[in-house]
Design an enzyme around this catalytic site. Sequence first.
Site, mmCIF file in Angstrom:
data_model
loop_
_atom_site.group_PDB
_atom_site.id
_atom_site.type_symbol
_atom_site.label_atom_id
_atom_site.label_comp_id
_atom_site.label_asym_id
_atom_site.label_seq_id
_atom_site.Cartn_x
_atom_site.Cartn_y
_atom_site.Cartn_z
ATOM 1 N N GLY A 51 31.027 -36.123 16.126
ATOM 2 C CA GLY A 51 31.609 -35.000 15.391
ATOM 3 C C GLY A 51 33.111 -34.938 15.592
ATOM 4 N N ASN A 91 28.926 -38.512 24.358
ATOM 5 C CA ASN A 91 27.895 -39.236 25.112
ATOM 6 C C ASN A 91 27.313 -40.398 24.317
ATOM 7 O OD1 ASN A 91 27.823 -36.252 25.144
ATOM 8 N ND2 ASN A 91 26.712 -36.540 27.048
ATOM 9 N N MET A 95 35.222 -24.542 11.639
ATOM 10 C CA MET A 95 36.657 -24.198 11.588
ATOM 11 C C MET A 95 37.303 -24.491 12.928
ATOM 12 S SD MET A 95 36.398 -20.647 9.534
ATOM 13 C CE MET A 95 38.152 -20.341 9.486
ATOM 14 N N MET A 128 29.996 -23.530 19.083
ATOM 15 C CA MET A 128 29.285 -24.790 19.314
ATOM 16 C C MET A 128 28.885 -24.961 20.774
ATOM 17 S SD MET A 128 30.666 -27.658 16.722
ATOM 18 C CE MET A 128 30.137 -27.615 15.020
ATOM 19 N N GLY A 184 25.284 -42.271 13.591
ATOM 20 C CA GLY A 184 24.422 -43.402 13.217
ATOM 21 C C GLY A 184 25.252 -44.672 13.055
ATOM 22 N N ASP A 235 32.277 -29.795 23.257
ATOM 23 C CA ASP A 235 31.238 -29.187 24.094
ATOM 24 C C ASP A 235 31.570 -29.286 25.590
ATOM 25 O OD1 ASP A 235 30.002 -28.878 21.700
ATOM 26 O OD2 ASP A 235 28.254 -30.116 22.131
ATOM 27 N N GLU A 293 25.431 -22.405 20.298
ATOM 28 C CA GLU A 293 24.442 -22.843 19.305
ATOM 29 C C GLU A 293 23.130 -23.323 19.937
ATOM 30 O OE1 GLU A 293 26.416 -27.255 18.614
ATOM 31 O OE2 GLU A 293 25.229 -26.361 17.017
HETATM 32 N N1 LIG Z 1 22.196 -44.724 23.137
HETATM 33 C C1 LIG Z 1 23.028 -45.197 22.213
HETATM 34 N N2 LIG Z 1 23.309 -46.529 22.168
HETATM 35 C C2 LIG Z 1 24.158 -47.012 21.249
HETATM 36 N N3 LIG Z 1 24.812 -46.249 20.336
HETATM 37 C C3 LIG Z 1 24.577 -44.929 20.333
HETATM 38 C C4 LIG Z 1 23.683 -44.336 21.268
HETATM 39 N N4 LIG Z 1 23.639 -43.020 21.022
HETATM 40 C C5 LIG Z 1 24.470 -42.796 19.981
HETATM 41 N N5 LIG Z 1 25.029 -43.940 19.570
HETATM 42 C C6 LIG Z 1 25.981 -44.090 18.476
HETATM 43 O O1 LIG Z 1 27.186 -43.426 18.831
HETATM 44 C C7 LIG Z 1 27.743 -42.773 17.710
HETATM 45 C C8 LIG Z 1 28.054 -41.347 18.011
HETATM 46 O O2 LIG Z 1 26.948 -40.703 18.615
HETATM 47 P P1 LIG Z 1 26.712 -39.123 18.466
HETATM 48 O O3 LIG Z 1 25.638 -38.748 19.378
HETATM 49 O O4 LIG Z 1 26.550 -38.785 17.033
HETATM 50 O O5 LIG Z 1 28.097 -38.463 18.858
HETATM 51 P P2 LIG Z 1 28.846 -38.328 20.256
HETATM 52 O O6 LIG Z 1 29.353 -39.644 20.641
HETATM 53 O O7 LIG Z 1 29.922 -37.357 19.957
HETATM 54 O O8 LIG Z 1 27.830 -37.809 21.228
HETATM 55 C C9 LIG Z 1 26.771 -42.934 16.563
HETATM 56 O O9 LIG Z 1 27.293 -43.911 15.677
HETATM 57 C C10 LIG Z 1 25.490 -43.387 17.219
HETATM 58 O O10 LIG Z 1 24.752 -44.275 16.418
HETATM 59 O O1 LIG Z 2 27.250 -31.003 12.218
HETATM 60 P P1 LIG Z 2 27.478 -32.171 13.108
HETATM 61 O O2 LIG Z 2 28.572 -33.047 12.673
HETATM 62 O O3 LIG Z 2 26.227 -32.901 13.411
HETATM 63 O O4 LIG Z 2 28.016 -31.574 14.468
HETATM 64 C C1 LIG Z 2 27.356 -30.647 15.239
HETATM 65 C C2 LIG Z 2 27.591 -30.924 16.697
HETATM 66 O O5 LIG Z 2 28.899 -31.322 16.966
HETATM 67 C C3 LIG Z 2 29.331 -30.832 18.212
HETATM 68 O O6 LIG Z 2 30.390 -29.947 18.021
HETATM 69 C C4 LIG Z 2 29.812 -31.930 19.096
HETATM 70 O O7 LIG Z 2 28.844 -32.907 19.192
HETATM 71 P P2 LIG Z 2 29.255 -34.395 19.545
HETATM 72 O O8 LIG Z 2 29.976 -34.323 20.857
HETATM 73 O O9 LIG Z 2 27.964 -35.133 19.617
HETATM 74 O O10 LIG Z 2 30.153 -34.884 18.458
HETATM 75 C C5 LIG Z 2 28.108 -30.064 18.769
HETATM 76 O O11 LIG Z 2 28.476 -28.918 19.458
HETATM 77 C C6 LIG Z 2 27.345 -29.751 17.535
HETATM 78 O O12 LIG Z 2 25.982 -29.584 17.780
HETATM 79 MG MG LIG Z 3 27.028 -35.960 21.878
#
Ligand SMILES: Nc1ncnc2c1ncn2[C@@H]1O[C@H](COP(=O)(O)OP(=O)(O)O)[C@@H](O)[C@H]1O
Ligand SMILES: O=P(O)(O)OC[C@H]1O[C@](O)(COP(=O)(O)O)[C@@H](O)[C@@H]1O
Ligand SMILES: [Mg+2]
Length: 539
Positions: free
Chosen positions: A191, A281, A463, A354, A256, A311, A410
């Site tokens: 995000g 993460n 926002m 959030m 994804g 977060d 949330e």
């Molecule tokens: N365990 C994982 N191994 C490899 N790639 C991952 C894994 N989890 C998430 N990703 C990839 O990392 C990207 C971001 O993950 P996401 O969970 O949406 O956001 P964030 O990094 O903010 O937590 C996505 O493109 C997702 O496919």
């Molecule tokens: O609507 P989206 O893009 O899935 O984002 C929602 C999520 O993004 C966040 O702000 C941050 O999440 P990430 O750290 O995984 O990007 C969360 O608090 C919230 O659940």
């Molecule tokens: Mg995350």
Amino acid sequence: METLSPPIITSTVSIPCSNSSVLVRSHGLSSLILRKPRSPAANPSLISSRSSFTRASAVEHGKTSVSIDLSDPNWKRKYEREFEERFSIPHITDVFPDAEAIRSTFCLKMRSPTEDFVGGYPSDEEWHGYINNNDRVLLKVISYSSPTSAGAECIDSDCSWVEQWIHRAGPREKIYFRPEQVKAAIITCGGLCPGLNDVIRHIVITLEIYGVKNIVGIPFGYKGFSDKDLTEMPLSRKVVQNIHLSGGSLLGVSRGGPSVSEIVDSMEERGINMLFVLGGNGTHAGANAIHDECRKRKMKVAVVGVPKTIDNDILHMDKTFGFDTAVEEAQRAINSAYIEAHSAYHGIGIVKLMGRNSGFIAMQASLASGQVDICLIPEVPFNIHGPNGVLKHLKYLIETKGSAVICVAEGAGQNLLEKTNAKDASGNTILGDFGVHIQQETKKYFKEVSMPVDVKYIDPTYMIRAVRANASDGILCTVLGQNAVHGAFAGYSGITVGIINTHYAYLPIPEVIAYPKSVDPNSRMWHRCLTSTGQPDFI
Ligand SMILES: Nc1ncnc2c1ncn2[C@@H]1O[C@H](COP(=O)(O)OP(=O)(O)O)[C@@H](O)[C@H]1O
Ligand SMILES: O=P(O)(O)OC[C@H]1O[C@](O)(COP(=O)(O)O)[C@@H](O)[C@@H]1O
Ligand SMILES: [Mg+2]
């Protein structure tokens, strides 16, 4: 050599005790730690369980199994050694023992850059303020004298002082990449978060200072590695000069995307040998898998993460960039809720912020505003209905104050909503809308008790995360971006960079994503929040 990449820790420690509330089941380091209940009186069995500390605690550290035998007079030294190994940071020489190191091309003071940077920028200075590879930062800085101290994290009954050192971030004297042979790529995933552009900007600027000319941005997160319609964006100081003046990400973000092997195939094709990954993460899990895959394929690549999440749910760090801005921006929503509530007859303002698993934004924003009467976060269970429920207290507030403000994270109250098991493209659970739920329940409840109320619901979530970084996040982004580049040039890979006790450090990725960091309900900060709102327990 900087030793092994530490395994992800998923461990369980059972502290023998009659009260199940102190049966600690968690992940990572905190599994060694007995978290105290809010007051010792609330759990007398805990105090009498002191003898349990003397037993050997079996701790599984991912693949390896570590057992801390507290009766061993040397347990502390052993623990510290194991800790050092877990937090050691992978280095290119682990895979390429003969990798050549050259004198750094990064200088603090230099003449105007010339076209021909090969061999380093000309410098008038001998002293460049480099970091020694053996410099360390202390992870924990409070020495608790008793397990009953608020927020105490103890390994044994005496809360013995144990040193936990991690690697200091910054430029090294020797570098393992020749700038003219570097193709650096930057990617932003997950995000949005205030400060993404600031970090991109500083990575580019610092790479150029080292002398790198080939810098690209991969568009729209990991998807940009596989989608043929998406082309790399050439980056330079000129391109990024003003990007920090707006929020969002110059490169775009996504959830994804392709498999790790597809990503690494694409990196090989493109000749990328430095990858800077900005994300939370999930992104870091991906970055670590890319690092592992590159090692498997014997590719001389540095993969460096910069944690991004409003977060604030990344382990060990004081905070992640964007968090301060989010808290500040949330003030406007809370203040509006307060004004609306205060100006209405029996006004109730509800603000949803959030925080998927962690209530840091809601807690800090509530604390900062001083206008919140009830703060609800995922970490602290509560009831809405019943004699101790939120609504009963809300009625009391309306009767005594005439208005009230509620701030919810949330992820709060998910147990009170219907489960859908829906996931987003990254595999994250799609949460139910607790903000809407509590709004509806509030309206229903006051109708039932025949009390007129005026409920205003504010959901400023997108926002908040779309704004540009505030000044303090701007500085944090600058330092993190620069340090990411220093880490890559120093030859580290599979690492991330963070602020720890006000100092900057490199950490192995698995250690910061073993599980999401969350608000400790026994922490001083949560207690401060409760003091500020005056809310009771809703259980
Ligand atoms: N365990 C994982 N191994 C490899 N790639 C991952 C894994 N989890 C998430 N990703 C990839 O990392 C990207 C971001 O993950 P996401 O969970 O949406 O956001 P964030 O990094 O903010 O937590 C996505 O493109 C997702 O496919
Ligand atoms: O609507 P989206 O893009 O899935 O984002 C929602 C999520 O993004 C966040 O702000 C941050 O999440 P990430 O750290 O995984 O990007 C969360 O608090 C919230 O659940
Ligand atoms: Mg995350």
